[in-house]
Design a protein around this motif. Structure first.
Motif, mmCIF file in Angstrom:
data_model
loop_
_atom_site.group_PDB
_atom_site.id
_atom_site.type_symbol
_atom_site.label_atom_id
_atom_site.label_comp_id
_atom_site.label_asym_id
_atom_site.label_seq_id
_atom_site.Cartn_x
_atom_site.Cartn_y
_atom_site.Cartn_z
ATOM 1 N N ASP A 69 -3.594 -5.995 -10.256
ATOM 2 C CA ASP A 69 -4.239 -5.159 -9.226
ATOM 3 C C ASP A 69 -3.575 -3.789 -9.165
ATOM 4 O O ASP A 69 -4.251 -2.765 -9.085
ATOM 5 C CB ASP A 69 -4.123 -5.827 -7.841
ATOM 6 C CG ASP A 69 -4.925 -7.117 -7.757
ATOM 7 O OD1 ASP A 69 -5.996 -7.181 -8.370
ATOM 8 O OD2 ASP A 69 -4.461 -8.057 -7.078
ATOM 9 N N GLU A 119 3.288 13.678 -14.710
ATOM 10 C CA GLU A 119 2.301 14.241 -15.648
ATOM 11 C C GLU A 119 2.356 15.763 -15.619
ATOM 12 O O GLU A 119 2.392 16.410 -16.660
ATOM 13 C CB GLU A 119 0.890 13.804 -15.252
ATOM 14 C CG GLU A 119 0.337 12.643 -16.049
ATOM 15 C CD GLU A 119 -1.000 12.165 -15.484
ATOM 16 O OE1 GLU A 119 -1.799 13.011 -15.042
ATOM 17 O OE2 GLU A 119 -1.212 10.941 -15.479
ATOM 18 N N ASP A 140 1.565 6.576 -7.084
ATOM 19 C CA ASP A 140 0.475 7.379 -7.659
ATOM 20 C C ASP A 140 0.794 8.863 -7.604
ATOM 21 O O ASP A 140 0.554 9.604 -8.553
ATOM 22 C CB ASP A 140 -0.836 7.097 -6.920
ATOM 23 C CG ASP A 140 -2.009 7.791 -7.608
ATOM 24 O OD1 ASP A 140 -2.417 7.307 -8.673
ATOM 25 O OD2 ASP A 140 -2.487 8.823 -7.097
ATOM 26 N N GLU A 170 -2.313 -16.825 -2.537
ATOM 27 C CA GLU A 170 -3.098 -16.935 -1.299
ATOM 28 C C GLU A 170 -4.069 -15.770 -1.122
ATOM 29 O O GLU A 170 -4.850 -15.756 -0.181
ATOM 30 C CB GLU A 170 -2.152 -16.940 -0.084
ATOM 31 C CG GLU A 170 -1.305 -18.173 0.040
ATOM 32 C CD GLU A 170 -0.101 -17.939 0.954
ATOM 33 O OE1 GLU A 170 0.009 -16.847 1.544
ATOM 34 O OE2 GLU A 170 0.728 -18.857 1.049
ATOM 35 N N GLY A 171 -3.955 -14.771 -1.971
ATOM 36 C CA GLY A 171 -4.817 -13.592 -1.826
ATOM 37 C C GLY A 171 -4.279 -12.616 -0.802
ATOM 38 O O GLY A 171 -5.006 -11.763 -0.302
ATOM 39 N N ASN A 172 -2.987 -12.737 -0.487
ATOM 40 C CA ASN A 172 -2.399 -11.846 0.510
ATOM 41 C C ASN A 172 -1.411 -10.840 -0.072
ATOM 42 O O ASN A 172 -0.711 -10.152 0.661
ATOM 43 C CB ASN A 172 -1.713 -12.653 1.600
ATOM 44 C CG ASN A 172 -2.721 -13.197 2.584
ATOM 45 O OD1 ASN A 172 -3.721 -12.537 2.857
ATOM 46 N ND2 ASN A 172 -2.485 -14.388 3.091
ATOM 47 N N MET A 173 -1.351 -10.780 -1.375
ATOM 48 C CA MET A 173 -0.533 -9.727 -2.009
ATOM 49 C C MET A 173 -1.217 -9.317 -3.303
ATOM 50 O O MET A 173 -1.756 -10.158 -4.013
ATOM 51 C CB MET A 173 0.882 -10.237 -2.298
ATOM 52 C CG MET A 173 1.792 -9.160 -2.861
ATOM 53 S SD MET A 173 3.461 -9.746 -3.210
ATOM 54 C CE MET A 173 4.288 -9.324 -1.689
ATOM 55 N N MET A 174 -1.169 -8.011 -3.579
ATOM 56 C CA MET A 174 -1.748 -7.535 -4.836
ATOM 57 C C MET A 174 -0.931 -8.074 -6.000
ATOM 58 O O MET A 174 0.284 -8.128 -5.941
ATOM 59 C CB MET A 174 -1.752 -6.001 -4.861
ATOM 60 C CG MET A 174 -2.777 -5.385 -3.943
ATOM 61 S SD MET A 174 -2.767 -3.592 -4.050
ATOM 62 C CE MET A 174 -1.366 -3.207 -3.020
ATOM 63 N N SER A 175 -1.611 -8.452 -7.061
ATOM 64 C CA SER A 175 -0.919 -8.906 -8.266
ATOM 65 C C SER A 175 -0.526 -7.681 -9.085
ATOM 66 O O SER A 175 -0.946 -6.565 -8.779
ATOM 67 C CB SER A 175 -1.857 -9.789 -9.089
ATOM 68 O OG SER A 175 -2.920 -9.004 -9.586
ATOM 69 N N VAL A 227 0.821 -1.219 0.000
ATOM 70 C CA VAL A 227 0.000 0.000 0.000
ATOM 71 C C VAL A 227 0.853 1.266 0.000
ATOM 72 O O VAL A 227 0.572 2.203 -0.745
ATOM 73 C CB VAL A 227 -1.015 0.026 1.168
ATOM 74 C CG1 VAL A 227 -2.183 -0.903 0.889
ATOM 75 C CG2 VAL A 227 -0.376 -0.310 2.483
ATOM 76 N N GLU A 231 -4.424 -1.732 -12.152
ATOM 77 C CA GLU A 231 -5.816 -1.264 -12.053
ATOM 78 C C GLU A 231 -5.893 0.015 -11.205
ATOM 79 O O GLU A 231 -6.586 0.968 -11.558
ATOM 80 C CB GLU A 231 -6.666 -2.370 -11.421
ATOM 81 C CG GLU A 231 -8.144 -2.038 -11.342
ATOM 82 C CD GLU A 231 -8.890 -3.030 -10.447
ATOM 83 O OE1 GLU A 231 -8.539 -4.227 -10.436
ATOM 84 O OE2 GLU A 231 -9.817 -2.574 -9.746
ATOM 85 N N ILE A 232 -5.129 0.049 -10.122
ATOM 86 C CA ILE A 232 -5.165 1.215 -9.234
ATOM 87 C C ILE A 232 -4.432 2.406 -9.851
ATOM 88 O O ILE A 232 -4.934 3.527 -9.827
ATOM 89 C CB ILE A 232 -4.548 0.845 -7.862
ATOM 90 C CG1 ILE A 232 -5.490 -0.114 -7.116
ATOM 91 C CG2 ILE A 232 -4.291 2.098 -7.021
ATOM 92 C CD1 ILE A 232 -4.868 -0.806 -5.947
ATOM 93 N N LEU A 233 -3.270 2.167 -10.422
ATOM 94 C CA LEU A 233 -2.449 3.279 -10.899
ATOM 95 C C LEU A 233 -2.800 3.735 -12.313
ATOM 96 O O LEU A 233 -2.477 4.854 -12.706
ATOM 97 C CB LEU A 233 -0.964 2.904 -10.833
ATOM 98 C CG LEU A 233 -0.416 2.674 -9.420
ATOM 99 C CD1 LEU A 233 1.033 2.217 -9.476
ATOM 100 C CD2 LEU A 233 -0.536 3.936 -8.576
ATOM 101 N N VAL A 253 2.611 1.786 -3.452
ATOM 102 C CA VAL A 253 1.666 2.069 -4.543
ATOM 103 C C VAL A 253 1.106 3.488 -4.395
ATOM 104 O O VAL A 253 0.969 4.221 -5.365
ATOM 105 C CB VAL A 253 0.527 1.029 -4.588
ATOM 106 C CG1 VAL A 253 -0.533 1.412 -5.613
ATOM 107 C CG2 VAL A 253 1.086 -0.350 -4.899
ATOM 108 N N ARG A 254 0.819 3.871 -3.157
ATOM 109 C CA ARG A 254 0.301 5.222 -2.948
ATOM 110 C C ARG A 254 1.336 6.275 -3.371
ATOM 111 O O ARG A 254 1.009 7.248 -4.050
ATOM 112 C CB ARG A 254 -0.053 5.424 -1.471
ATOM 113 C CG ARG A 254 -0.718 6.745 -1.259
ATOM 114 C CD ARG A 254 -0.935 7.038 0.194
ATOM 115 N NE ARG A 254 -1.870 8.140 0.333
ATOM 116 C CZ ARG A 254 -2.307 8.587 1.500
ATOM 117 N NH1 ARG A 254 -1.911 8.010 2.613
ATOM 118 N NH2 ARG A 254 -3.138 9.590 1.543
#
Lengths: 94, 262
Positions: B189, B160, B153, B181-186, B146, B192-194, B149-150
């Motif tokens: 993912d 830009e 961004d 396991e669903g415990n880390m963003m791929s 998190v 998709e966010i950035l 990634v933040r």
């Protein structure tokens, strides 16, 4: 029993939690205004529009979002205002 | 005319320097003439990652202050005929260089090199502004966390605003077991966010630690990270390279896990 389901839920979905938290944090990071400025702008908008129509200030929602241009040539920041008019009000008083 | 690429991230410790070293070395392996510039003044480390720390005479600040000619400050990497390093100064501070000076330097190097890679310091202050001043394009490095990634961004927004038109994303240190396991963003993912284009996915690989210990970038080696970095280099050159299958069994497990999700 609930602790077991909680255990599984949190371990299964920590990535989803991360994504959702990030989306919220990033949306507010990207907004061009601070919350104080937003509040000020909101009050100004209410004041001006109230000169013409009765608006429902409780239902008022103003935010900055990214929106795609009509010709899909890019994405821009846009001010999105949802301003409900009070039922039974006589519009355009002046 | 060479291209100036800034490698940046916002957050520290996500792998900017490792990425600069590996992408730069990889581009040199592919026959391009490359110079790496460490723009982190006061905290130089690209030289040790490259294994060139014992050969420094002059540095970036000496060049912009005209204490030496550019050629005198460039360290030639003996392992690759086309690879050079311009190290940062260790004893000066960030204000020793201005964005205008960096722009001028980048433009001079453009005449001589195919690729000029700028290793950007963490943060969004003077050092960042210096590093992006002369850049044509950017590689934004992030890890699937998190905080990283933040910050990425925020950096993308600043790039830009500074009219750097071409910005690509590298997702570093991905752990496929945790993604499964669903415990880390791929990487999907994070993309998709950035909402920017991906140019590389580098798995978490202990070979990186070993290669850094040895001062030898592992790009081009058979390790997963080595192959991933070489693919990044080819994509930088404009080649359409498919992404590595970092986890062959992912398909099955993903389906299996999704049954339990709801």
């Amino acid at each position: 029993m609930s602790f077991i389901t909680n255990f599984f839920r949190s371990s299964e979905n920590s990535k989803e939690i991360a994504k959702n938290r990030l989306k919220v944090a990033i949306t507010s990071d990207r907004a061009v205004c601070s919350p104080e400025v937003m509040e000020q702008m909101k009050n100004d908008i209410i004041r001006v529009i109230s000169n013409y129509v009765d608006i429902d200030t409780d239902g008022l929602d103003i935010k900055v979002t990214k929106t795609e241009l009509d010709d899909s040539s890019g994405v821009v920041n846009a001010l999105l205002a949802n301003i409900p008019i009070k039922e039974g009000s006589r519009n355009f008083r002046k | 005319m060479g291209q100036v690429i800034v490698i940046t991230s916002g957050k520290g410790g996500v792998g900017k320097t490792t990425t600069t070293a590996n992408v730069g070395t990889g581009l040199a392996m592919l026959g391009k003439k490359v110079v790496l510039i460490d723009t982190d003044i006061g905290l130089r480390n690209l030289d040790v990652v490259m294994g060139l720390e014992n050969r420094i005479v002059y540095n970036l600040v000496d060049v912009v202050e005209n204490n030496c000619r550019i050629k005198q400050a460039l360290i030639k990497d003996k392992r690759y005929p086309n690879l050079y390093l311009l190290p940062s100064a260790q004893t000066k501070d960030k204000t020793s260089v201005s964005p205008e000076q960096m722009k001028k330097l980048a433009n001079e190097l453009r005449e001589e090199f195919d690729y000029i890679l700028l290793d950007c310091p963490a943060g969004i202050e003077q050092g960042f502004k210096n590093a992006i001043a002369g850049a044509d394009r950017a590689l934004v490095v992030t890890t699937p966390e998190v905080s990283a990634v933040r910050d990425a961004d925020r950096i993308i927004g600043l790039l830009e605003a500074n009219e750097i038109r071409q910005t690509h994303l590298i997702v570093n240190r991905l752990r496929t077991d945790m993604v499964r396991e669903g415990n880390m963003m791929s990487s999907d993912d994070v993309v998709e966010i950035l909402a920017i284009d991906l140019i590389g996915v580098v798995p978490d690989d202990e070979q990186i630690v070993i290669s850094t210990n040895n001062g030898e970038p592992l790009v081009g080696s058979e390790s997963k990270a080595g192959r991933a970095y070489m693919n990044v280099c080819k994509r930088v050159l404009g080649e359409d390279v498919p992404y590595l299958d970092l986890e062959e069994t992912q398909g099955f497990f993903k389906k299996f896990a999704s049954i339990f999700k709801k």
